[in-house]
Write a protein that holds these residues in place. Structure first.
Motif, PDB file in Angstrom:
ATOM      1  N   LEU A 257       0.870  -1.161   0.000  1.00 46.12           N
ATOM      2  CA  LEU A 257       0.000   0.000   0.000  1.00 46.12           C
ATOM      3  C   LEU A 257       0.910   1.214   0.000  1.00 46.12           C
ATOM      4  O   LEU A 257       1.759   1.373   0.880  1.00 46.12           O
ATOM      5  CB  LEU A 257      -0.913   0.022   1.226  1.00 46.12           C
ATOM      6  CG  LEU A 257      -1.826   1.254   1.322  1.00 46.12           C
ATOM      7  CD1 LEU A 257      -2.881   1.227   0.216  1.00 46.12           C
ATOM      8  CD2 LEU A 257      -2.483   1.358   2.689  1.00 46.12           C
ATOM      9  N   ASN A 258       0.735   2.085  -1.015  1.00 43.50           N
ATOM     10  CA  ASN A 258       1.594   3.253  -1.180  1.00 43.50           C
ATOM     11  C   ASN A 258       0.805   4.542  -1.063  1.00 43.50           C
ATOM     12  O   ASN A 258      -0.337   4.629  -1.527  1.00 43.50           O
ATOM     13  CB  ASN A 258       2.266   3.221  -2.559  1.00 43.50           C
ATOM     14  CG  ASN A 258       3.360   2.178  -2.648  1.00 43.50           C
ATOM     15  OD1 ASN A 258       4.368   2.270  -1.977  1.00 43.50           O
ATOM     16  ND2 ASN A 258       3.139   1.169  -3.486  1.00 43.50           N
ATOM     17  N   ARG A 259       1.440   5.549  -0.453  1.00 42.65           N
ATOM     18  CA  ARG A 259       0.944   6.922  -0.552  1.00 42.65           C
ATOM     19  C   ARG A 259       1.494   7.498  -1.841  1.00 42.65           C
ATOM     20  O   ARG A 259       2.699   7.473  -2.079  1.00 42.65           O
ATOM     21  CB  ARG A 259       1.425   7.757   0.625  1.00 42.65           C
ATOM     22  CG  ARG A 259       0.900   9.197   0.625  1.00 42.65           C
ATOM     23  CD  ARG A 259       1.592  10.075   1.654  1.00 42.65           C
ATOM     24  NE  ARG A 259       2.984  10.310   1.265  1.00 42.65           N
ATOM     25  CZ  ARG A 259       4.039   9.858   1.943  1.00 42.65           C
ATOM     26  NH1 ARG A 259       3.868   9.117   3.030  1.00 42.65           N
ATOM     27  NH2 ARG A 259       5.259  10.135   1.534  1.00 42.65           N
ATOM     28  N   ILE A 260       0.626   8.022  -2.685  1.00 41.76           N
ATOM     29  CA  ILE A 260       1.036   8.457  -4.015  1.00 41.76           C
ATOM     30  C   ILE A 260       1.221   9.971  -4.045  1.00 41.76           C
ATOM     31  O   ILE A 260       0.299  10.740  -3.714  1.00 41.76           O
ATOM     32  CB  ILE A 260       0.010   8.033  -5.079  1.00 41.76           C
ATOM     33  CG1 ILE A 260      -0.173   6.513  -5.061  1.00 41.76           C
ATOM     34  CG2 ILE A 260       0.438   8.525  -6.460  1.00 41.76           C
ATOM     35  CD1 ILE A 260       1.090   5.710  -5.338  1.00 41.76           C
ATOM     36  N   PHE A 280      13.881   6.233  -4.204  1.00 43.30           N
ATOM     37  CA  PHE A 280      12.587   5.578  -4.306  1.00 43.30           C
ATOM     38  C   PHE A 280      11.759   5.835  -3.049  1.00 43.30           C
ATOM     39  O   PHE A 280      12.312   6.033  -1.954  1.00 43.30           O
ATOM     40  CB  PHE A 280      12.745   4.067  -4.487  1.00 43.30           C
ATOM     41  CG  PHE A 280      13.538   3.667  -5.703  1.00 43.30           C
ATOM     42  CD1 PHE A 280      13.296   4.259  -6.935  1.00 43.30           C
ATOM     43  CD2 PHE A 280      14.529   2.700  -5.613  1.00 43.30           C
ATOM     44  CE1 PHE A 280      14.025   3.905  -8.051  1.00 43.30           C
ATOM     45  CE2 PHE A 280      15.273   2.325  -6.729  1.00 43.30           C
ATOM     46  CZ  PHE A 280      15.020   2.938  -7.952  1.00 43.30           C
ATOM     47  N   VAL A 281      10.431   5.811  -3.214  1.00 41.93           N
ATOM     48  CA  VAL A 281       9.515   5.955  -2.083  1.00 41.93           C
ATOM     49  C   VAL A 281       9.137   4.569  -1.575  1.00 41.93           C
ATOM     50  O   VAL A 281       8.635   3.737  -2.344  1.00 41.93           O
ATOM     51  CB  VAL A 281       8.253   6.736  -2.487  1.00 41.93           C
ATOM     52  CG1 VAL A 281       7.279   6.816  -1.326  1.00 41.93           C
ATOM     53  CG2 VAL A 281       8.618   8.142  -2.971  1.00 41.93           C
ATOM     54  N   ASP A 282       9.368   4.315  -0.299  1.00 41.82           N
ATOM     55  CA  ASP A 282       9.022   3.025   0.289  1.00 41.82           C
ATOM     56  C   ASP A 282       7.517   2.932   0.544  1.00 41.82           C
ATOM     57  O   ASP A 282       6.852   3.943   0.814  1.00 41.82           O
ATOM     58  CB  ASP A 282       9.755   2.818   1.611  1.00 41.82           C
ATOM     59  CG  ASP A 282      11.211   2.441   1.417  1.00 41.82           C
ATOM     60  OD1 ASP A 282      11.552   1.925   0.333  1.00 41.82           O
ATOM     61  OD2 ASP A 282      12.008   2.681   2.348  1.00 41.82           O
ATOM     62  N   PRO A 283       6.948   1.722   0.482  1.00 37.45           N
ATOM     63  CA  PRO A 283       5.527   1.556   0.796  1.00 37.45           C
ATOM     64  C   PRO A 283       5.232   1.884   2.252  1.00 37.45           C
ATOM     65  O   PRO A 283       6.100   1.766   3.132  1.00 37.45           O
ATOM     66  CB  PRO A 283       5.265   0.086   0.486  1.00 37.45           C
ATOM     67  CG  PRO A 283       6.599  -0.574   0.543  1.00 37.45           C
ATOM     68  CD  PRO A 283       7.591   0.454   0.109  1.00 37.45           C
ATOM     69  N   VAL A 284       3.999   2.265   2.502  1.00 36.81           N
ATOM     70  CA  VAL A 284       3.551   2.544   3.865  1.00 36.81           C
ATOM     71  C   VAL A 284       3.241   1.237   4.596  1.00 36.81           C
ATOM     72  O   VAL A 284       3.491   1.107   5.796  1.00 36.81           O
ATOM     73  CB  VAL A 284       2.321   3.467   3.836  1.00 36.81           C
ATOM     74  CG1 VAL A 284       1.719   3.646   5.222  1.00 36.81           C
ATOM     75  CG2 VAL A 284       2.704   4.824   3.243  1.00 36.81           C
ATOM     76  N   VAL A 285       2.699   0.251   3.874  1.00 35.92           N
ATOM     77  CA  VAL A 285       2.390  -1.066   4.435  1.00 35.92           C
ATOM     78  C   VAL A 285       2.829  -2.113   3.421  1.00 35.92           C
ATOM     79  O   VAL A 285       2.690  -1.914   2.206  1.00 35.92           O
ATOM     80  CB  VAL A 285       0.880  -1.227   4.719  1.00 35.92           C
ATOM     81  CG1 VAL A 285       0.576  -2.625   5.248  1.00 35.92           C
ATOM     82  CG2 VAL A 285       0.388  -0.171   5.700  1.00 35.92           C
ATOM     83  N   GLY A 326      -0.720   2.282  13.649  1.00 40.52           N
ATOM     84  CA  GLY A 326      -0.922   0.922  14.116  1.00 40.52           C
ATOM     85  C   GLY A 326      -0.724  -0.081  12.993  1.00 40.52           C
ATOM     86  O   GLY A 326      -0.237   0.234  11.901  1.00 40.52           O
ATOM     87  N   SER A 327      -1.131  -1.313  13.250  1.00 40.89           N
ATOM     88  CA  SER A 327      -0.962  -2.399  12.288  1.00 40.89           C
ATOM     89  C   SER A 327      -2.255  -2.636  11.519  1.00 40.89           C
ATOM     90  O   SER A 327      -3.348  -2.388  12.036  1.00 40.89           O
ATOM     91  CB  SER A 327      -0.570  -3.692  13.017  1.00 40.89           C
ATOM     92  OG  SER A 327       0.653  -3.530  13.711  1.00 40.89           O
ATOM     93  N   PRO A 328      -2.167  -3.145  10.282  1.00 35.67           N
ATOM     94  CA  PRO A 328      -3.382  -3.489   9.533  1.00 35.67           C
ATOM     95  C   PRO A 328      -4.215  -4.525  10.284  1.00 35.67           C
ATOM     96  O   PRO A 328      -3.679  -5.419  10.954  1.00 35.67           O
ATOM     97  CB  PRO A 328      -2.836  -4.050   8.218  1.00 35.67           C
ATOM     98  CG  PRO A 328      -1.464  -3.477   8.095  1.00 35.67           C
ATOM     99  CD  PRO A 328      -0.940  -3.373   9.488  1.00 35.67           C
ATOM    100  N   VAL A 329      -5.538  -4.409  10.153  1.00 38.37           N
ATOM    101  CA  VAL A 329      -6.474  -5.309  10.816  1.00 38.37           C
ATOM    102  C   VAL A 329      -7.284  -6.015   9.736  1.00 38.37           C
ATOM    103  O   VAL A 329      -7.824  -5.370   8.838  1.00 38.37           O
ATOM    104  CB  VAL A 329      -7.410  -4.538  11.765  1.00 38.37           C
ATOM    105  CG1 VAL A 329      -8.432  -5.484  12.394  1.00 38.37           C
ATOM    106  CG2 VAL A 329      -6.604  -3.811  12.833  1.00 38.37           C
TER     107      VAL A 329
END
Length: 379
Positions: A257-260, A280-285, A326-329
């Motif tokens: 999941l990326n912030r664009i 490079f931009v790292d993913p958020v999740v 937090g973490s994905p649910v």
């Protein structure tokens, strides 16, 4: 474009009618296929609010065959695209499922076929935009919706964007009009991974164009490209603070999941997942590919919902200022099989499309469904 007030009223009306009718009917006059869109920020969800999905409270449609996306209609009902046969189905406000038309020129094969849908109002006309695989490329067309709600038909198709590379896999395919009024188009690298690093190539990108298909003003490279370095983006959505998010299929290890951001490079094929490289931009999740294989996404308030195919679950990610909190649910964990698309409605609910058929009328685990999922505030 549809105003927030009109969109909210239409969405609430269709939900009330659909809930009352309990629709489970099959289309008349043709086999189903697949379609898709993703909405911008929900006018009913405030910045700073976070949400959780409950259990499915209703099946809005069944008997679908490889549906790819769903978009609510401005006067009630919805359109659903089917990947394999290029058909667009109308789900009426009374719960009936009917054939609205077939997109001309769709050539399905592998993961290619009819993909994303988006709607735009132009004066008195409602235009339907569709992304699909043609004989030589992936392209976007638009066509007027003709007739009345409950009996819509597709008018003549006009090409808006063409020359997007296609292959049996990695075809992207999501469409959405953003809060800025421009059309965002997600593309895959079409198995030509090096193209993702070429700002002049359309593969492995998120494109931003005018409703007529011209490069949108302010694009970073002066062409249609908005961001680059993508492998296969199949979901885009905006949280209520205006942040754009995108889901991305990884290769063997990490889904993202990326912030664009305009002009950002997300690393493919040099990097999969977190690379820690300044250019490079790292993913958020990130997820292991067995846990996600993300397709459509939706946002309500500051929560992003990610539909997982191989993962067979709906991931919920709370955000703040473009970062995860937090973490994905996980929700709907393997309750309905593969999940292809999710959209958020202004009445605090989600519509979720399952993806358990193969687009050739052959079920993997039964037919495909459009489900309604209520949302509640996160505690």
């Amino acid at each position: 474009m549809t105003s927030p007030a009109r969109a909210a009223a239409a969405a609430c009306l269709v939900l009330a009618l659909l809930a009352a009718s309990g629709c489970t009917s099959r289309p008349q006059g043709g086999a189903p296929t697949s379609q898709a869109p993703t909405l911008g920020p929900s006018p009913a969800a405030e910045v700073g609010t976070r949400w959780r999905a409950g259990s499915a409270t209703g099946t809005l449609a069944s008997g679908l065959d490889a549906p790819w996306s769903v978009v609510p209609l401005p006067n009630g009902g919805a359109l659903i695209s089917q990947r394999g046969d290029g058909t667009v189905l109308e789900l009426t406000a009374h719960g009936d499922l009917r054939l609205a038309g077939t997109i001309p020129g769709v050539v399905s094969g592998g993961e290619s076929g009819l993909h994303g849908l988006a709607l735009r109002e132009a004066g008195e006309t409602t235009l339907l935009y569709a992304y699909f695989g043609a004989a030589e490329d992936n392209r976007v067309v638009r066509m007027p919706l003709q007739g009345e709600a409950g009996a819509y038909a597709l008018g003549p198709a006009e090409v808006v964007v063409e020359g997007i590379p296609r292959a049996s896999t990695h075809d992207g395919g999501r469409l959405a009009f953003g809060p800025d009024g421009y059309l965002y188009v997600t593309t895959g690298d079409a198995q030509r991974s090096d193209a993702a690093q070429d700002p002049d190539a359309l593969g492995g990108k998120i494109l931003r164009v005018t409703p007529d298909g011209d490069p949108a003003p302010g694009n970073p490279w002066g062409n249609a490209v908005y961001s680059m370095g993508h492998r296969n983006v199949q979901g885009i959505a905006w949280t209520s603070d205006g942040t754009l998010w995108a889901s991305e299929f990884g290769q063997n290890t990490w889904d993202e999941l990326n912030r664009i951001d305009a002009g950002a490079n997300y690393g493919w094929p040099v990097v999969e997942g977190v690379g820690g490289r300044a250019e490079f931009v790292d993913p958020v999740v990130t997820w292991a590919t067995s846990e996600a294989s993300p397709s459509g996404i939706a946002a309500y308030g500051d929560t992003v919902f990610v539909a997982g195919l191989r993962g067979e679950r709906l991931w919920q990610i709370d955000t703040r200022d473009g970062e995860a909190v937090g973490s994905p649910v996980a929700a709907l964990d393997r309750a309905h099989g593969r999940l292809r698309d999710v959209i958020a409605l202004p009445d605090a609910s989600l519509w979720v499309l399952t993806g358990n058929t193969d687009g050739r009328g052959t079920p993997r685990e039964g037919d495909d469904l459009l489900l309604r999922i209520p949302l509640t505030p996160a505690t």
